[in-house]
Design a protein around this motif. Structure first.
Motif, PDB file in Angstrom:
ATOM      1  N   GLU A   1       0.802  -1.227   0.000  1.00  0.00           N
ATOM      2  CA  GLU A   1       0.000   0.000   0.000  1.00  0.00           C
ATOM      3  C   GLU A   1       0.829   1.270   0.000  1.00  0.00           C
ATOM      4  O   GLU A   1       0.301   2.362   0.192  1.00  0.00           O
ATOM      5  N   THR A   2       2.127   1.153  -0.225  1.00  0.00           N
ATOM      6  CA  THR A   2       2.995   2.317  -0.341  1.00  0.00           C
ATOM      7  C   THR A   2       2.941   2.829  -1.784  1.00  0.00           C
ATOM      8  O   THR A   2       2.499   2.099  -2.685  1.00  0.00           O
ATOM      9  N   PRO A   3       3.395   4.057  -2.030  1.00  0.00           N
ATOM     10  CA  PRO A   3       3.378   4.543  -3.416  1.00  0.00           C
ATOM     11  C   PRO A   3       4.123   3.633  -4.397  1.00  0.00           C
ATOM     12  O   PRO A   3       3.617   3.340  -5.481  1.00  0.00           O
ATOM     13  N   VAL A   4       5.297   3.147  -4.023  1.00  0.00           N
ATOM     14  CA  VAL A   4       6.044   2.270  -4.929  1.00  0.00           C
ATOM     15  C   VAL A   4       5.372   0.896  -5.013  1.00  0.00           C
ATOM     16  O   VAL A   4       5.343   0.276  -6.079  1.00  0.00           O
ATOM     17  N   GLY A   5       4.795   0.430  -3.920  1.00  0.00           N
ATOM     18  CA  GLY A   5       4.040  -0.825  -3.960  1.00  0.00           C
ATOM     19  C   GLY A   5       2.871  -0.754  -4.931  1.00  0.00           C
ATOM     20  O   GLY A   5       2.646  -1.681  -5.721  1.00  0.00           O
ATOM     21  N   ARG A   6       2.140   0.338  -4.885  1.00  0.00           N
ATOM     22  CA  ARG A   6       1.011   0.527  -5.819  1.00  0.00           C
ATOM     23  C   ARG A   6       1.511   0.670  -7.260  1.00  0.00           C
ATOM     24  O   ARG A   6       0.898   0.148  -8.194  1.00  0.00           O
ATOM     25  N   PHE A   7       2.624   1.378  -7.427  1.00  0.00           N
ATOM     26  CA  PHE A   7       3.220   1.527  -8.753  1.00  0.00           C
ATOM     27  C   PHE A   7       3.551   0.157  -9.343  1.00  0.00           C
ATOM     28  O   PHE A   7       3.229  -0.135 -10.491  1.00  0.00           O
ATOM     29  N   LEU A   8       4.212  -0.700  -8.549  1.00  0.00           N
ATOM     30  CA  LEU A   8       4.585  -2.033  -9.026  1.00  0.00           C
ATOM     31  C   LEU A   8       3.360  -2.872  -9.360  1.00  0.00           C
ATOM     32  O   LEU A   8       3.356  -3.596 -10.364  1.00  0.00           O
ATOM     33  N   ALA A   9       2.316  -2.776  -8.541  1.00  0.00           N
ATOM     34  CA  ALA A   9       1.100  -3.548  -8.800  1.00  0.00           C
ATOM     35  C   ALA A   9       0.438  -3.120 -10.105  1.00  0.00           C
ATOM     36  O   ALA A   9      -0.114  -3.950 -10.830  1.00  0.00           O
ATOM     37  N   LYS A  10       0.511  -1.840 -10.402  1.00  0.00           N
ATOM     38  CA  LYS A  10      -0.147  -1.302 -11.593  1.00  0.00           C
ATOM     39  C   LYS A  10       0.709  -1.454 -12.852  1.00  0.00           C
ATOM     40  O   LYS A  10       0.205  -1.812 -13.911  1.00  0.00           O
ATOM     41  N   ARG A  11       2.024  -1.187 -12.728  1.00  0.00           N
ATOM     42  CA  ARG A  11       2.880  -1.098 -13.912  1.00  0.00           C
ATOM     43  C   ARG A  11       4.005  -2.123 -13.971  1.00  0.00           C
ATOM     44  O   ARG A  11       4.655  -2.276 -14.994  1.00  0.00           O
ATOM     45  N   GLY A  12       4.303  -2.747 -12.820  1.00  0.00           N
ATOM     46  CA  GLY A  12       5.440  -3.660 -12.782  1.00  0.00           C
ATOM     47  C   GLY A  12       6.741  -2.893 -12.606  1.00  0.00           C
ATOM     48  O   GLY A  12       6.754  -1.667 -12.542  1.00  0.00           O
ATOM     49  N   PRO A  13       7.851  -3.615 -12.518  1.00  0.00           N
ATOM     50  CA  PRO A  13       9.140  -2.959 -12.305  1.00  0.00           C
ATOM     51  C   PRO A  13       9.524  -2.092 -13.497  1.00  0.00           C
ATOM     52  O   PRO A  13       9.147  -2.379 -14.626  1.00  0.00           O
ATOM     53  N   GLY A  14      10.300  -1.053 -13.198  1.00  0.00           N
ATOM     54  CA  GLY A  14      10.793  -0.200 -14.281  1.00  0.00           C
ATOM     55  C   GLY A  14      10.965   1.237 -13.843  1.00  0.00           C
ATOM     56  O   GLY A  14      10.980   1.547 -12.641  1.00  0.00           O
ATOM     57  N   LEU A  15      11.098   2.109 -14.823  1.00  0.00           N
ATOM     58  CA  LEU A  15      11.317   3.531 -14.573  1.00  0.00           C
ATOM     59  C   LEU A  15      10.219   4.087 -13.684  1.00  0.00           C
ATOM     60  O   LEU A  15       9.034   3.955 -13.999  1.00  0.00           O
ATOM     61  N   HIS A  16      10.614   4.684 -12.561  1.00  0.00           N
ATOM     62  CA  HIS A  16       9.666   5.286 -11.636  1.00  0.00           C
ATOM     63  C   HIS A  16       9.695   6.799 -11.744  1.00  0.00           C
ATOM     64  O   HIS A  16       8.652   7.435 -11.799  1.00  0.00           O
ATOM     65  N   HIS A  17      10.898   7.396 -11.765  1.00  0.00           N
ATOM     66  CA  HIS A  17      10.990   8.847 -11.857  1.00  0.00           C
ATOM     67  C   HIS A  17      12.366   9.296 -12.324  1.00  0.00           C
ATOM     68  O   HIS A  17      13.327   8.539 -12.278  1.00  0.00           O
ATOM     69  N   LEU A  18      12.418  10.551 -12.769  1.00  0.00           N
ATOM     70  CA  LEU A  18      13.668  11.240 -13.032  1.00  0.00           C
ATOM     71  C   LEU A  18      13.829  12.300 -11.962  1.00  0.00           C
ATOM     72  O   LEU A  18      12.878  13.019 -11.648  1.00  0.00           O
ATOM     73  N   ALA A  19      15.029  12.402 -11.398  1.00  0.00           N
ATOM     74  CA  ALA A  19      15.285  13.379 -10.343  1.00  0.00           C
ATOM     75  C   ALA A  19      16.307  14.396 -10.828  1.00  0.00           C
ATOM     76  O   ALA A  19      17.343  14.028 -11.391  1.00  0.00           O
ATOM     77  N   PHE A  20      15.993  15.658 -10.601  1.00  0.00           N
ATOM     78  CA  PHE A  20      16.838  16.755 -11.039  1.00  0.00           C
ATOM     79  C   PHE A  20      17.405  17.494  -9.832  1.00  0.00           C
ATOM     80  O   PHE A  20      16.679  17.807  -8.890  1.00  0.00           O
ATOM     81  N   ALA A  21      18.697  17.764  -9.855  1.00  0.00           N
ATOM     82  CA  ALA A  21      19.368  18.486  -8.785  1.00  0.00           C
ATOM     83  C   ALA A  21      19.061  19.972  -8.906  1.00  0.00           C
ATOM     84  O   ALA A  21      19.171  20.552  -9.994  1.00  0.00           O
ATOM     85  N   VAL A  22      18.662  20.573  -7.793  1.00  0.00           N
ATOM     86  CA  VAL A  22      18.376  22.013  -7.747  1.00  0.00           C
ATOM     87  C   VAL A  22      19.020  22.591  -6.490  1.00  0.00           C
ATOM     88  O   VAL A  22      19.301  21.876  -5.536  1.00  0.00           O
ATOM     89  N   GLU A  23      19.233  23.888  -6.501  1.00  0.00           N
ATOM     90  CA  GLU A  23      19.812  24.546  -5.328  1.00  0.00           C
ATOM     91  C   GLU A  23      18.777  24.809  -4.253  1.00  0.00           C
ATOM     92  O   GLU A  23      19.099  24.800  -3.072  1.00  0.00           O
ATOM     93  N   ASP A  24      17.527  25.070  -4.660  1.00  0.00           N
ATOM     94  CA  ASP A  24      16.481  25.454  -3.715  1.00  0.00           C
ATOM     95  C   ASP A  24      15.154  24.854  -4.177  1.00  0.00           C
ATOM     96  O   ASP A  24      14.533  25.368  -5.109  1.00  0.00           O
ATOM     97  N   VAL A  25      14.739  23.773  -3.545  1.00  0.00           N
ATOM     98  CA  VAL A  25      13.523  23.072  -3.963  1.00  0.00           C
ATOM     99  C   VAL A  25      12.297  23.980  -3.851  1.00  0.00           C
ATOM    100  O   VAL A  25      11.470  24.023  -4.760  1.00  0.00           O
ATOM    101  N   ALA A  26      12.166  24.717  -2.761  1.00  0.00           N
ATOM    102  CA  ALA A  26      10.997  25.583  -2.571  1.00  0.00           C
ATOM    103  C   ALA A  26      10.894  26.617  -3.689  1.00  0.00           C
ATOM    104  O   ALA A  26       9.800  26.853  -4.236  1.00  0.00           O
ATOM    105  N   ARG A  27      12.008  27.215  -4.034  1.00  0.00           N
ATOM    106  CA  ARG A  27      12.003  28.212  -5.115  1.00  0.00           C
ATOM    107  C   ARG A  27      11.597  27.570  -6.442  1.00  0.00           C
ATOM    108  O   ARG A  27      10.798  28.121  -7.203  1.00  0.00           O
TER     109      ARG A  27
END
Length: 130
Positions: A60-86
């Motif tokens: 019932e976690t976000p990744v658990g639900r993702f796997l149940a719906k789509r199976g293993p694979g690309l989940h997200h792309l993460a981008f480095a930023v200096e200030d997330v809030a901004r």
């Protein structure tokens, strides 16, 4: 912004690590993010974008639900930023649909926030404060 890591949803973290280590990368860090319901293994090399293997702590976690719906694979792309809030404010001004209105704690103590996949053309985006 630069690519920080590629998140890959996996069912078995140990088996996934063994497979990805065949590429010659090393385990940079491992741990859990209980608030997000995942076990994480961060793999990479010096100065390169990382691979983040994500195994759910339960179905019932976000990744658990993702796997149940789509199976293993690309989940997200993460981008480095200096200030997330901004950056969240900037994306919101541009009409982005946000999952997180405010930064939250992520793996390794980084502040993170997610943008809805509809804004990323079907790909979940994560902003990572570095």
């Amino acid at each position: 912004m630069r690519l920080h890591h590629v998140g890959i949803a996996v069912e078995d973290l140990e088996a996934a690590k063994a497979r990805y280590l065949l590429l010659g990368c090393r385990v940079v860090a491992e741990g859990e993010v209980p608030a997000q319901g995942v076990r994480v293994a961060l793999l990479g090399g010096e100065g390169e974008a990382l691979l983040e293997l994500l195994a759910p702590l339960g179905p019932e976690t976000p990744v658990g639900r993702f796997l149940a719906k789509r199976g293993p694979g690309l989940h997200h792309l993460a981008f480095a930023v200096e200030d997330v809030a901004r950056e969240l404010s900037r994306f919101k001004e541009q009409g982005a649909k946000l999952i997180d209105e405010l930064p939250r704690p992520g793996f390794g103590g980084h502040k993170v926030a997610f943008l809805h996949p509809s804004f990323g053309l079907g790909v979940l985006w994560e902003l990572v404060e570095v």
